[in-house]
Design a protein around this motif. Structure first.
Motif, PDB file in Angstrom:
ATOM      1  N   SER A  33      17.031  36.038  48.053  1.00  0.00           N
ATOM      2  CA  SER A  33      17.169  36.230  46.610  1.00  0.00           C
ATOM      3  C   SER A  33      16.925  34.924  45.849  1.00  0.00           C
ATOM      4  N   LEU A  34      17.420  33.806  46.401  1.00  0.00           N
ATOM      5  CA  LEU A  34      17.185  32.510  45.775  1.00  0.00           C
ATOM      6  C   LEU A  34      15.691  32.175  45.751  1.00  0.00           C
ATOM      7  N   LYS A  35      15.024  32.438  46.864  1.00  0.00           N
ATOM      8  CA  LYS A  35      13.583  32.179  46.930  1.00  0.00           C
ATOM      9  C   LYS A  35      12.835  33.021  45.896  1.00  0.00           C
ATOM     10  N   HIS A  36      13.237  34.279  45.768  1.00  0.00           N
ATOM     11  CA  HIS A  36      12.589  35.166  44.800  1.00  0.00           C
ATOM     12  C   HIS A  36      12.779  34.632  43.376  1.00  0.00           C
ATOM     13  N   LYS A  37      13.987  34.168  43.079  1.00  0.00           N
ATOM     14  CA  LYS A  37      14.249  33.647  41.737  1.00  0.00           C
ATOM     15  C   LYS A  37      13.461  32.368  41.484  1.00  0.00           C
ATOM     16  N   MET A  38      13.378  31.504  42.483  1.00  0.00           N
ATOM     17  CA  MET A  38      12.600  30.278  42.329  1.00  0.00           C
ATOM     18  C   MET A  38      11.110  30.579  42.194  1.00  0.00           C
ATOM     19  N   ASP A  39      10.638  31.620  42.851  1.00  0.00           N
ATOM     20  CA  ASP A  39       9.232  32.010  42.713  1.00  0.00           C
ATOM     21  C   ASP A  39       8.920  32.431  41.283  1.00  0.00           C
ATOM     22  N   ILE A  40       9.901  33.055  40.640  1.00  0.00           N
ATOM     23  CA  ILE A  40       9.691  33.566  39.282  1.00  0.00           C
ATOM     24  C   ILE A  40       9.952  32.484  38.230  1.00  0.00           C
ATOM     25  N   LYS A  41      11.050  31.747  38.363  1.00  0.00           N
ATOM     26  CA  LYS A  41      11.487  30.803  37.326  1.00  0.00           C
ATOM     27  C   LYS A  41      11.599  29.370  37.838  1.00  0.00           C
ATOM     28  N   GLY A  42      10.965  29.086  38.958  1.00  0.00           N
ATOM     29  CA  GLY A  42      11.108  27.771  39.567  1.00  0.00           C
ATOM     30  C   GLY A  42      10.691  26.624  38.667  1.00  0.00           C
ATOM     31  N   GLU A  43       9.661  26.821  37.851  1.00  0.00           N
ATOM     32  CA  GLU A  43       9.191  25.744  36.973  1.00  0.00           C
ATOM     33  C   GLU A  43      10.286  25.296  36.014  1.00  0.00           C
ATOM     34  N   LYS A  44      11.028  26.260  35.492  1.00  0.00           N
ATOM     35  CA  LYS A  44      12.122  25.945  34.571  1.00  0.00           C
ATOM     36  C   LYS A  44      13.177  25.092  35.265  1.00  0.00           C
TER      37      LYS A  44
ATOM     38  N   ARG B 283      12.945  23.330  38.199  1.00  0.00           N
ATOM     39  CA  ARG B 283      12.442  22.052  38.718  1.00  0.00           C
ATOM     40  C   ARG B 283      12.218  21.036  37.605  1.00  0.00           C
ATOM     41  N   SER B 284      11.967  21.517  36.393  1.00  0.00           N
ATOM     42  CA  SER B 284      11.736  20.616  35.261  1.00  0.00           C
ATOM     43  C   SER B 284      13.043  20.123  34.638  1.00  0.00           C
ATOM     44  N   GLY B 285      14.161  20.651  35.113  1.00  0.00           N
ATOM     45  CA  GLY B 285      15.453  20.221  34.583  1.00  0.00           C
ATOM     46  C   GLY B 285      15.870  20.915  33.309  1.00  0.00           C
ATOM     47  N   LYS B 286      15.170  21.993  32.925  1.00  0.00           N
ATOM     48  CA  LYS B 286      15.499  22.704  31.681  1.00  0.00           C
ATOM     49  C   LYS B 286      16.661  23.679  31.852  1.00  0.00           C
ATOM     50  N   GLY B 287      17.113  23.808  33.065  1.00  0.00           N
ATOM     51  CA  GLY B 287      18.233  24.698  33.321  1.00  0.00           C
ATOM     52  C   GLY B 287      18.542  24.748  34.798  1.00  0.00           C
ATOM     53  N   LYS B 288      19.649  25.399  35.131  1.00  0.00           N
ATOM     54  CA  LYS B 288      20.027  25.578  36.528  1.00  0.00           C
ATOM     55  C   LYS B 288      20.406  27.038  36.753  1.00  0.00           C
ATOM     56  N   ILE B 289      20.307  27.460  38.003  1.00  0.00           N
ATOM     57  CA  ILE B 289      20.716  28.817  38.357  1.00  0.00           C
ATOM     58  C   ILE B 289      22.239  28.905  38.253  1.00  0.00           C
ATOM     59  N   GLN B 290      22.720  29.852  37.448  1.00  0.00           N
ATOM     60  CA  GLN B 290      24.149  29.924  37.161  1.00  0.00           C
ATOM     61  C   GLN B 290      24.840  31.124  37.810  1.00  0.00           C
ATOM     62  N   ASP B 291      24.077  31.922  38.543  1.00  0.00           N
ATOM     63  CA  ASP B 291      24.673  33.136  39.098  1.00  0.00           C
ATOM     64  C   ASP B 291      24.551  33.199  40.615  1.00  0.00           C
ATOM     65  N   MET B 292      24.746  32.047  41.267  1.00  0.00           N
ATOM     66  CA  MET B 292      24.787  32.067  42.728  1.00  0.00           C
ATOM     67  C   MET B 292      25.849  33.061  43.191  1.00  0.00           C
TER      68      MET B 292
ATOM     69  N   PRO C 288      19.938  21.375  44.449  1.00  0.00           N
ATOM     70  CA  PRO C 288      19.667  20.648  43.198  1.00  0.00           C
ATOM     71  C   PRO C 288      19.445  21.558  41.994  1.00  0.00           C
ATOM     72  N   TYR C 289      19.141  22.825  42.245  1.00  0.00           N
ATOM     73  CA  TYR C 289      18.808  23.746  41.146  1.00  0.00           C
ATOM     74  C   TYR C 289      19.944  24.724  40.842  1.00  0.00           C
ATOM     75  N   LEU C 290      21.078  24.527  41.503  1.00  0.00           N
ATOM     76  CA  LEU C 290      22.215  25.430  41.327  1.00  0.00           C
ATOM     77  C   LEU C 290      23.342  24.749  40.576  1.00  0.00           C
ATOM     78  N   ASP C 291      23.923  25.472  39.621  1.00  0.00           N
ATOM     79  CA  ASP C 291      25.053  24.968  38.852  1.00  0.00           C
ATOM     80  C   ASP C 291      26.356  25.393  39.528  1.00  0.00           C
ATOM     81  N   ASP C 292      27.450  24.680  39.239  1.00  0.00           N
ATOM     82  CA  ASP C 292      28.747  25.050  39.815  1.00  0.00           C
ATOM     83  C   ASP C 292      29.430  26.092  38.934  1.00  0.00           C
ATOM     84  N   THR C 293      28.730  27.187  38.736  1.00  0.00           N
ATOM     85  CA  THR C 293      29.204  28.262  37.878  1.00  0.00           C
ATOM     86  C   THR C 293      29.054  29.596  38.594  1.00  0.00           C
ATOM     87  N   TYR C 294      29.638  30.615  38.001  1.00  0.00           N
ATOM     88  CA  TYR C 294      29.413  31.984  38.464  1.00  0.00           C
ATOM     89  C   TYR C 294      29.326  32.884  37.244  1.00  0.00           C
TER      90      TYR C 294
END
Length: 292
Positions: A36-47, A49-58, A125-131
């Motif tokens: 699921s993480l790979k799928h999300k990075m495939d879709i929104k990875g540019e965002k 990797r550029s530091g414009k946000g982090k994945i908040q729903d691990m 590096p792309y994951l936030d400490d949130t849920y």
């Protein structure tokens, strides 16, 4: 500790607090898989990797409520602390579409280190400490499940099918209407129960909570039979205020019919004779519950 174990601990904490409030709910949770993480990075990875946000729903939690009246109470309770973001759809009077209420919260402090250590190194590096917490009602939950798998995940299938998409949104309109109607039925029943002297049914249909027993004690029923003003005041209890009080207090109290009546009397009705019906044990328990 694995991410799934962190998720389970958050689920348990939330379930305990919701259960002590008496509201009717179901709760589910999941931790994203590597796939699921790979799928999300495939879709929104540019965002990311550029530091414009982090994945908040691990970790994702979904709370499904029986009644719309509980949505506001639960949102207020969950927003008190550690809230990072809130996403809610503002109803459009001209269009029927599903209403989303998603909250992003910090992982509880006591679980934060375990959570961070559990993250896969490749994606850490792309994951936030949130849920994320999604709040739904039982009617909208079923629709969301179908829509998520059959439209959201395969939106290309819907190209050129605007009329069908509109029809699918029309289904949620029907479900919302049914939900409002159901709430009105219970309110009208509570009124009828009050007039017929069926006090426990009046309170159950008014508060829409899970009670811990089946009826008031005989001495309380006798008191209510001879004090109709108290019955009317009980029927006028502000449900939102009462549910919020139960949610916000960390000390649980058994939600028997007598206890609920005595508790409401303490903060709203203020009937001295009714208070005398509290046993010493119940009086002490309510004192402890209401203590600052």
């Amino acid at each position: 500790m694995t991410t799934n174990e962190v998720k389970d601990k958050i689920l348990y904490q939330l379930s305990q607090r919701l259960s002590q409030s008496g509201i009717m709910f179901r709760i589910f949770g999941r931790a994203k898989s590597l796939r699921s993480l790979k799928h999300k990075m495939d879709i929104k990875g540019e965002k990311y990797r550029s530091g414009k946000g982090k994945i908040q729903d691990m970790i994702g939690i979904r709370i499904v409520l029986y009644f719309t009246d509980d949505v506001d109470a639960l949102e207020m309770f969950l927003s008190r602390e550690n809230l990072v973001d809130r996403s809610v759809d503002v109803p459009d009077v001209a269009t029927f579409k599903p209403q989303r209420l998603n909250l992003v919260k910090k992982i509880p402090q006591e679980l934060r280190e375990d959570f961070i250590n559990s993250l896969p190194a490749e994606y850490a590096p792309y994951l936030d400490d949130t849920y994320e917490i999604q709040i739904r009602t039982v009617f909208s939950e079923g629709w969301h499940e179908v829509e998520h798998d059959m439209r959201y995940k395969c939106h290309e299938d819907w190209n050129g099918c605007d009329s069908y998409s509109r029809q699918l949104n029309g289904v949620i309109a029907t479900l919302e209407t049914a939900q409002w109607t159901m709430g009105a039925i219970f309110r009208e029943m509570s009124q009828q129960n009050m007039l017929s002297g069926n006090y426990h049914a009046m309170l159950r249909n008014q508060l829409l909570l899970r009670f811990a027993n089946d009826d008031f004690s005989p001495e309380v029923i006798l008191y209510l039979d001879t004090h109709r003003t108290v019955v009317q005041q009980l029927h006028q209890t502000d449900r939102l205020v009462f549910v919020l009080m139960l949610l916000n207090h960390s000390k649980p109290i058994p939600l028997t019919y007598d206890n609920v009546l005595f508790l409401i009397n303490r903060f709203d009705i203020f009937d001295d004779e009714l208070r005398k019906l509290e046993s010493p044990e119940v009086a002490t328990m309510i004192d402890d519950f209401l203590a600052p």
